[in-house]
Structure formats: C-alpha cells, structure tokens
Write an enzyme that holds these catalytic residues in place. Structure first.
Site, PDB file in Angstrom:
ATOM      1  N   CYS A   1       0.804  -1.104  -0.003  1.00  0.00           N
ATOM      2  CA  CYS A   1      -0.021  -0.072   0.092  1.00  0.00           C
ATOM      3  C   CYS A   1       0.842   1.249   0.101  1.00  0.00           C
ATOM      4  CB  CYS A   1      -0.893   0.078   1.103  1.00  0.00           C
ATOM      5  SG  CYS A   1      -2.325   1.192   1.038  1.00  0.00           S
TER       6      CYS A   1
ATOM      7  N   ASP B   1      -3.081   0.808  10.422  1.00  0.00           N
ATOM      8  CA  ASP B   1      -4.333   1.796  10.413  1.00  0.00           C
ATOM      9  C   ASP B   1      -4.734   1.605  11.934  1.00  0.00           C
ATOM     10  OD1 ASP B   1      -4.512   0.777   7.601  1.00  0.00           O
ATOM     11  OD2 ASP B   1      -5.474   2.761   7.932  1.00  0.00           O
TER      12      ASP B   1
ATOM     13  N   LYS C   1      -1.907   5.350  16.947  1.00  0.00           N
ATOM     14  CA  LYS C   1      -2.399   4.146  15.982  1.00  0.00           C
ATOM     15  C   LYS C   1      -2.787   2.787  16.717  1.00  0.00           C
ATOM     16  CE  LYS C   1      -0.796   5.867  11.626  1.00  0.00           C
ATOM     17  NZ  LYS C   1       0.252   5.812  10.661  1.00  0.00           N
TER      18      LYS C   1
HETATM   19  O1  LIG Z   1      -0.372   6.660   8.283  1.00  0.00           O
HETATM   20  P1  LIG Z   1       0.481   5.925   7.207  1.00  0.00           P
HETATM   21  O2  LIG Z   1       1.753   5.256   7.537  1.00  0.00           O
HETATM   22  O3  LIG Z   1       0.689   6.883   5.845  1.00  0.00           O
HETATM   23  O4  LIG Z   1      -0.573   4.900   6.399  1.00  0.00           O
HETATM   24  C1  LIG Z   1      -0.981   3.917   7.182  1.00  0.00           C
HETATM   25  C2  LIG Z   1      -1.984   2.941   6.544  1.00  0.00           C
HETATM   26  O5  LIG Z   1      -3.144   3.667   5.916  1.00  0.00           O
HETATM   27  C3  LIG Z   1      -3.623   3.256   4.631  1.00  0.00           C
HETATM   28  O6  LIG Z   1      -5.017   3.092   4.723  1.00  0.00           O
HETATM   29  P2  LIG Z   1      -5.777   3.879   3.495  1.00  0.00           P
HETATM   30  O7  LIG Z   1      -5.069   3.815   2.181  1.00  0.00           O
HETATM   31  O8  LIG Z   1      -6.144   5.106   3.942  1.00  0.00           O
HETATM   32  O9  LIG Z   1      -6.827   2.913   3.380  1.00  0.00           O
HETATM   33  C4  LIG Z   1      -2.943   1.877   4.564  1.00  0.00           C
HETATM   34  O10 LIG Z   1      -3.556   0.953   5.113  1.00  0.00           O
HETATM   35  C5  LIG Z   1      -1.405   2.277   5.455  1.00  0.00           C
HETATM   36  O11 LIG Z   1      -0.656   1.230   5.696  1.00  0.00           O
END
Ligand SMILES: O=P(O)(O)OC[C@H]1O[C@H](OP(=O)(O)O)[C@H](O)[C@@H]1O
Length: 308
Positions: free
Chosen positions: A124, A193, A229
């Site tokens: 991701c 998340d 988190k």
């Molecule tokens: O806070 P940072 O490290 O940037 O991202 C953490 C997580 O948030 C994202 O969720 P989405 O794409 O918003 O569903 C992904 O699951 C990613 O691993």
C-alpha cells in the site's frame, strides 16, 4: 461547518488518505472549526463541537488514528467557551506538530534495522513505512524496494512515485506476486491503521498475506506506527471494525454487465496476528507487538477508553 464537512468528505472518498494523514486532516478541520465557532453559550459550544467530532470520526471506521486524533485534539476541561476554545486550539496544534515529528523519529529508529544492500517489501502507501526506507537511503544505505500494487485503489502507484522521486531502486509487483518474490526480501515494512491491545495489526487488505509469506521465508516483518495508531478501546473488549468499501472500486457496474447477480466483496483491511510481527516501530521506540498494552497505557492514557 462547511469546511469541516468538506474535509470529512475528502476523508470518506479517500482524496485524503493514509491513517496518519486523515488524523492530521481531522485535527486541522476541528481546530479551524472551533477557531471561528460563534456562540457565547457554553452548552451550544459543547453540542456543536461534539457534533463536529462525530462527523469526522464517522467518515472511516477502521483507522483508530482518526478517533484518537479527534479526541486528543478536541479535548478540553473548561467551563467557558473561550477557555474551551483556547484548549482545543492548543491541543490540536500540538497533535499536528507531534504527528509530524513522530514520522522523523520513526524514520531514525526504523532505519537502524536496515543494512546496506537490504531488500525491502512494502504494501500500500504508508508514510511511516516510507519514512524508514527513505531515512536509510538518505544515510547512504543501498536499499531496494518491492512495492505491491495494492488493489483495488492501487496506492502502490503513489509509493513507487515517492520512492523513485527519492532515487530509490524500486520494483512494482502485483499483489499475487508477494509469495513468489519473498525469497528476494530481507525485511517487510508496512504501516498500520490500528494496533490492538493484543498486538494484532490492522492494515491494508493483503498485509496478512505479506506476513504469512514473510513468516514462511523467515523474513523480518516490521510495522511502522505512530503511538496514536494503538487502539485504547480494544483494551475494553471492542473489536476493530473492518471497513467494507464500494464494490465499484473493484469492478464497475458496466464491466459486470450481464452478471447482475454476482456479488462483490471489498474489505479494505485485514488483521495480522502478533505472532507474525517482529517489531512495531513507533516514535517512542521499537517494541515487540506484545508491548501494545504498555503503549496504550503510557502514551494514550485511560482517558481514551471510550473511543477508538
Ligand atoms: O499513516 P500511514 O503510515 O501513511 O498509512 C497507514 C495505512 O493507512 C492506509 O490506509 P488507506 O490507504 O487510507 O486505506 C494503509 O493501510 C497504510 O498502511
């Protein structure tokens, strides 16, 4: 209120995305709303602020960073409008500043786990995970990265852009190539998340497949996660809700055409049990997942027990 509603809509549609980014955006939206909220009645102020908080929290259900940010930024202990307003402005500003510096600390701490010549796999698009990879690269370590496409939203495309802009040796793979590719990898680094009290990681759908393949190949598995988190409410038995998103993200109605009876399932996240996680890198240090309880207790406090 309109600005706050606009931010909420951007979070819901993922124009603003990433657990950390949505947290900071929500804290900013709440701060701006409170700054200009006109009322002299404390009761009305409280009612409006609480309503604004729920609007933001309800946009996406899985990332605990969102309710944690709203609660940390929007907390006050006051009896007048002006007192409460000033406390919220201070708390929101502090949250946004801390969220920013947390990424730098995660980068510094996590980079110590990468050696010159290492190959990393990421999934991701996680700003926290990329902070580690970029910091190691900036320290002069030669790092190669395999980035998954991350269907259906293909956040992997954002990741490869960020990595290649930084001058990092980057290879894109489709999600189903994870196990095949794992034999070339030294360390998997993903974001988070939500992290539950028992050290389970809730992250982008497919993360648990990376973890399984890493476990099988004896490859390190690291999650990069700011302390906000971690989910306090899991301490009180709550489960983390897995967001089910619009089927249109997977396949359009047009393409489904003459198969109207086919059902589409589009879970946005999955759960990786703590046994598959070697380390969680936070701004407060690198911990085994079994320490999740301590992080919740020491860094989030009991005051968050009703949310998340
Ligand atoms: O806070 P940072 O490290 O940037 O991202 C953490 C997580 O948030 C994202 O969720 P989405 O794409 O918003 O569903 C992904 O699951 C990613 O691993």
């Amino acid at each position: 209120m309109q600005q706050l509603l606009d931010t909420a809509e951007k979070i819901r549609t993922m124009e603003i995305r990433g657990a950390g980014r949505i947290a900071a955006a929500a804290a900013k939206a709440l701060r701006d709303y409170v700054e200009t909220l006109e009322t002299s009645s404390f009761e009305e102020f409280v009612a409006k602020v609480e309503k604004a908080k729920s609007v933001l929290i309800e946009t996406r259900p899985t990332a605990v960073s969102l309710p944690n940010a709203v609660m940390l930024a929007g907390s006050y202990n006051a009896e007048t409008v002006e007192e409460a307003r000033s406390q919220i402005l201070d708390n929101a500003t502090e949250f946004i500043r801390n969220a920013d510096t947390a990424l730098d600390s995660i980068g510094e701490i996590g980079a110590k786990r990468l050696r010159d010549g290492d190959t990393v796999m990421t999934h991701c698009n996680s700003h926290a995970a990329l902070a580690i990879i970029k910091t190691a690269h900036n320290q002069g370590k030669r790092i190669k990265v395999y980035a998954t496409e991350s269907r259906p939203r293909r956040q992997g495309f954002i990741t490869i852009k960020e990595l290649s802009d930084a001058g990092i040796d980057t290879t894109l793979i489709v999600d189903s190539a994870v196990r095949y590719t794992m034999k070339n990898v030294d360390t998997v680094i993903v974001g988070a998340d939500s992290i539950t009290v028992n050290g389970a990681l809730v992250n982008k759908i497919g993360t648990s497949q990376l973890a399984l393949a890493a476990h099988e190949a004896r490859v390190n598995f690291i999650s990069a996660a700011e302390t906000y988190k971690f989910s306090p409410s899991t301490l009180f038995g709550d489960l983390v809700e897995i967001e089910e998103r619009d089927p249109e993200e997977v396949i359009s109605k047009d393409k489904l055409g003459d198969m109207p009876d086919v059902k589409i399932s589009n879970p946005a996240f999955d759960v990786t049990p703590s046994e598959y996680i070697d380390l969680i890198v936070t701004e407060a240090g690198a911990f085994p997942p079994q320490m999740a309880y301590v992080i919740i207790k020491e860094h989030l406090g009991w005051k968050l027990d009703k949310i998340g």
